[in-house]
Scaffold this active site. Structure first.
Site, PDB file in Angstrom:
ATOM      1  N   CYS A  76     -10.851   0.485   7.443  1.00 57.46           N
ATOM      2  CA  CYS A  76     -10.284   1.757   7.877  1.00 57.46           C
ATOM      3  C   CYS A  76     -10.891   2.940   7.127  1.00 57.46           C
ATOM      4  O   CYS A  76     -11.027   4.032   7.675  1.00 57.46           O
ATOM      5  CB  CYS A  76      -8.768   1.752   7.701  1.00 57.46           C
ATOM      6  SG  CYS A  76      -8.211   1.291   6.056  1.00 57.46           S
ATOM      7  N   GLU A  86       0.865  -1.210   0.000  1.00 58.61           N
ATOM      8  CA  GLU A  86       0.000   0.000   0.000  1.00 58.61           C
ATOM      9  C   GLU A  86       0.889   1.243   0.000  1.00 58.61           C
ATOM     10  O   GLU A  86       0.712   2.157   0.797  1.00 58.61           O
ATOM     11  CB  GLU A  86      -0.903  -0.002   1.240  1.00 58.61           C
ATOM     12  CG  GLU A  86      -1.737  -1.272   1.387  1.00 58.61           C
ATOM     13  CD  GLU A  86      -2.732  -1.217   2.538  1.00 58.61           C
ATOM     14  OE1 GLU A  86      -2.322  -0.859   3.646  1.00 58.61           O
ATOM     15  OE2 GLU A  86      -3.911  -1.526   2.311  1.00 58.61           O
TER      16      GLU A  86
END
Lengths: 632, 632
Positions: free
Chosen positions: B398, B307
């Site tokens: 998230c 990521e």
């Protein structure tokens, strides 16, 4: 004139198989020089000794000692750590077949004895599960790699048997294979390994032993794939090719090595059963893969994430994964397709993969390896994980011993036979002897396009088929001194009837600018340089300007710089092109109206891709902008 | 004229801070329409109710009940599952501040009571470690997210306090913060959380409470980063920005959200301490990031793998990660840089990120979210993981509650004050009241470039500063009906002295073709379309030909299609361009000499990027080839 070879190599269909050509024996082909010969020499003197140290240091051998009740300590490494040893054993076996060595034989024998001691009485053998998870044997096949490891042991045993060494190894392998058969064929367990590999290995063991249950199990494992029998490890069903039955899947997906090993197994089962639906589906995926998911180097796998294929035309040069093992698996698959069909397009791709995606994985000195083989490295790359520069070894060391077993057996892939024809697929200096035909090949290929083939012995009636690579634009052939028309057949081979003394093949090694298909977004507006089977690249070490600022002058002449021995790189031929170095200022968001940048005329110098990263860790590009609009 | 607002929003520097401007209160800014107003309405009616269900279903609340000794079962979800609830609490608190609701207040109070029951007597609070790994509290900070979760609780508590709800929540948060201080500041433990977030939260809690130890701990955590104090989780030290001390690092690396939250904390510590070296290093990385690692949409993170940020100019559109949380973290950072410097470039990037990278994360109906925000989706994409289409929720959730807390507090980011000047950074219809100044803003921005500002109340001497976006090529401003010269200052603002009744700002919304910097390999030879702050994209649903076959005609006119209510998409303005659909045959290796392809003239129609994926799951491209050589 067809007699069986004395020493078979890897992947040799049975006499009753559906192969249209059959391989020569390892004892029938000798490579005496050229890059292939050099790789074999380096493999023997540098890589294999390194590998033999690593199977001790990395834990493979100590783990098996622990499983045998010997030694102290705990299991070390990955759950598939055994496979490092198995691939190493296979490499040593092929190398022993090529050039016998008592040390090799002793290593094979000692390893077989260790494995026999480690093996459970019921035939099961896997040090990780025996030591760490005895209650979970075959219970977590989605990631256990138990069949994957077994497959590599089977292949090592087949190699040892064909090399005439360590007869205990095939015995161990058969006990393990029989255990698999008892559980997964006779026992009715429908488990599948998340990582295909055992399928092709079972077929090979069938070929060695004639035991039909091995072939039957391979077929079952292939037939059952894509039916949701593999638990998702969190990466989705595409990852392990469990999304669709193999006969229904149209495109390669998920983990690249898994897909490609699976394909090799599929074609192997076709070869031995004649189940045409298997060949058809594999060829369909091959055509899609070649057209939309194959790198210029022959590499496969566009994504680091999942070590996976991407979407069609998703082929980024910088983030190409192109795992070295995927190149090897592709060689396996293309070889089997060639045997199944005789179509030269598989030998063409084999050659492209061999000289580029595969060969680049190893440093010139044979002591460092790439796991990931991108087509671009920027100056500011970071090497946190396996990308960046070649390394001596890896925690997950699947690639280096895989490379070694392949290099040791390269002679296997040069030529085949059918009833009255000898096919030359790959060109290298050496000798080819197949019962009543004996040829001597003299060439400096791929540095030089001339391949001289002397007929030392041949029957009155025979044929010689020469693969004419698709990249050779103007090819000349002289038979016994006389030019003949070069009209390859539909398979891509020029078939000569009864050549008597000498054949000279002259392939066109004029360097070529090649362009990507317009759908490949990642290299739009770029060109690359090829010469013969070699893809070239631009390394920082050879440039007077930043590699990342280079753009080729449209239609540039490509100038071959004569053969040289480049320090670190070795024997090579460089290519020069006319280029400009673009000085584009940066600052602020990199989007908007960019003024025509200033630029400087420079010469861009290319080196064969397979020889990159043998000097510093500078930037590298296979694709350069061409043309680059707005240069002033 | 500077009086303190009644209700502060997120990130409000203290009166003694080094901020050059200070935010208005949430009660001082009302957004009454336009996209921002619509997002806030949808957030309240659709997204937040969904989030409130998910904190129950996803495990966050049940886990905390278990930690409080209530209920049955085991811990569910990720080790950072608590943070889902904390972000949801913050969203509800800001929404309560914006528009009070007894249900919100009850939820905040009940949650605070639950947290108080779950909290250990020593102040520690983390359901995962209390339930699952009580012996490993703070022992595996490299991946535990304990401080990350704590940070989100602190931020929720600050929001609740500012919204005047649930006074128990700040008390719980302070006990947890005091525990952190006891261990990591007074106790001398040099541990660092692998995931930055707590730094900015500690500074905010300092701002709320005046407790200097919170600021001191934030500073210590920032000073200690990059010193090898974080154990490698197997992804290398770059992943968690532990490769170099923050004052030495020149470029954003590793996990994008981590880097960007860290930057917000760095600027926050500068704002409250005046340590100029912190501001300088953060600005240096901002400049590098903007010039080399920022997507056209303002998104950040080029790699799925980790990521993470990529290398400079590594900005693939198809495999862009652009996590929604990274866009939010970038908003945080740019807001703080704006307060620290007053430089409009931070408000420019804020706007680009807000309307594109951030806004695209949520569907028009507010019920589906992107985790990953690419700039291209091919027709054959697979949606095995979080890429593909928007989803209602995620295992690792998230993003959705992070989006909700941001939308609820959007009013915070529109305007600031200094002693005698009111700055308008973002344009939206509504009212702005700041002690002695009251403005009414009427506009259909960003669909329309006209922004009317009526002065309802103002002192005799004051100034109004209007941000003139860098993209507006010809801007007109009328003050009380009279045109004035539009000469923005060096910060990008047009500063008007004592406007009395009405200011009209006319921004240039003519659509623009934008081109990438030549170093961005992945979109070479392409152009994109923008209008005002909106990036556009080409969705399959609007085309007569395959999106992946479209190429823009060089220099095409861009035609604005009048406002419409497009089914599924909502109120929007489309743009048409002249293009050709390229019919390039495929088959065989996609490299070589491609003949000029046949093509057909078509109209390509673009929709704002933030509104994509609200219809089918077809292909999408922000960048189209332009020009496309060899079209006939």
């Amino acid at each position: 004139m067809a007699a069986s070879p004395r020493i078979c190599g890897p992947a040799v269909p049975t006499a009753g198989s559906h192969a249209v050509q059959r391989p020569l024996g390892l004892d029938e082909v000798q490579i005496t020089g050229g890059p292939l010969g050099r790789w074999q020499q380096t493999n023997r003197t540098a890589s294999i000794p390194l590998g033999l140290r690593q199977v001790e240091q990395g834990g493979s051998v100590p783990n098996l000692r622990l499983a045998a009740g010997e030694g102290k300590g705990g299991f070390r490494g990955y759950r598939f750590q055994d496979s490092d040893l198995y691939k190493q054993l296979e490499a040593v076996a092929w190398e022993h077949a090529r050039q016998p060595d008592p040390g090799y034989e002793a290593f094979l024998t000692a390893s077989a004895e260790l494995l026999a001691r480690a093996q459970r009485p019921d035939g099961y053998l896997n040090s990780h599960y025996q030591l760490v998870k005895p209650d979970l044997i075959y219970a977590e096949l989605e990631y256990s790699h138990e069949m994957y490891c077994a497959g590599h042991l089977l292949q090592a045993a087949v190699a040892a048997a064909r090399a005439g060494a360590a007869p205990l190894l095939p015995a161990v392998a058969r006990r393990l294979a029989d255990h698999l058969v008892a559980v997964f064929l006779d026992g009715g367990d429908d488990g599948l390994d998340g990582h295909p590999e055992v399928e092709t290995a079972l077929v090979e063991l069938y070929r060695l032993t004639g035991e039909g249950s091995y072939l039957a199990l391979a077929r079952k494992l292939i037939d059952n794939r894509g039916r949701g029998l593999i638990r998702d490890v969190g990466l989705g069903p595409l990852y392990a090719q469990d999304h669709l039955p193999v006969r229904e899947a149209d495109t390669a997906v998920g983990h690249a090595v898994r897909q490609l090993y699976l394909e090799a197994g599929i074609v192997d089962v076709y070869l031995e059963t004649g189940d045409r639906s298997l060949l058809d589906c594999s060829v369909r995926r091959w055509e899609d893969l070649v057209a939309t998911k194959t790198y210029l180097t022959g590499g496969h796998g566009s994504r680091h994430d999942g070590e996976a294929f991407g979407e069609r035309y998703e082929l980024p040069p910088d983030r190409a994964y192109n795992e070295s093992c995927a190149a090897i698996a592709s060689l396996h698959w293309n070889w089997r397709l060639l045997l199944a069909t005789g179509d030269g397009r598989y030998a063409d791709l084999f050659e492209r993969t061999l000289y580029n995606a595969f060969a680049a994985a190893t440093s010139t000195d044979g002591l460092r390896f790439f796991y990931v083989n991108p087509l671009q490295r920027r100056a500011d790359y970071s090497a946190d994980r396996y990308d960046g520069r070649r390394r001596e070894w890896f925690d997950c060391a699947c690639c280096p011993p895989n490379i070694m077993r392949t290099v040791a057996s390269l002679g296997h892939y040069l030529a085949t036979r059918d009833e009255d024809c000898l096919y030359l697929h790959q060109y290298a200096p050496g000798t080819i002897r197949s019962s009543d035909v004996e040829l001597a090949v003299a060439t400096d290929y791929p540095w030089d396009g001339r391949v001289g083939i002397s007929v030392a012995r041949a029957p009155a009636t025979w044929r010689l088929a020469l693969r004419i690579p698709a990249w050779s634009r103007t090819t000349t052939v002289l038979v016994d001194g006389t030019p003949v028309p070069v009209t390859p057949d539909e398979r891509g081979y020029l078939v000569l009837s009864n050549p008597r003394e000498h054949v000279e093949l002259r392939l066109d090694l004029a360097p070529r600018l090649v362009f990507p298909h317009p759908r490949i977004d990642a290299v739009r507006g770029c060109a690359a340089v090829e010469r013969g089977p070699l893809v070239y690249c631009f390394e920082q070490a050879d440039q007077s300007a930043d590699v990342d600022e280079l753009a080729l002058i449209p239609g540039t002449e490509l100038r071959v710089v004569g053969m040289q021995d480049l320090p670190g790189v070795g024997r090579t031929v460089l290519i020069e092109a006319d280029a400009r170095a673009i000085h584009q200022p940066s600052g602020g968001l990199p989007y908007g109206d960019h003024p025509p940048p200033a630029s400087t005329a420079v010469t861009a110098t290319a080196v064969p891709y397979f020889q990159w990263d043998n000097r510093d860790g500078g930037a590298m590009r296979v694709w350069l902008p061409h043309p680059f609009e707005g240069i002033r």
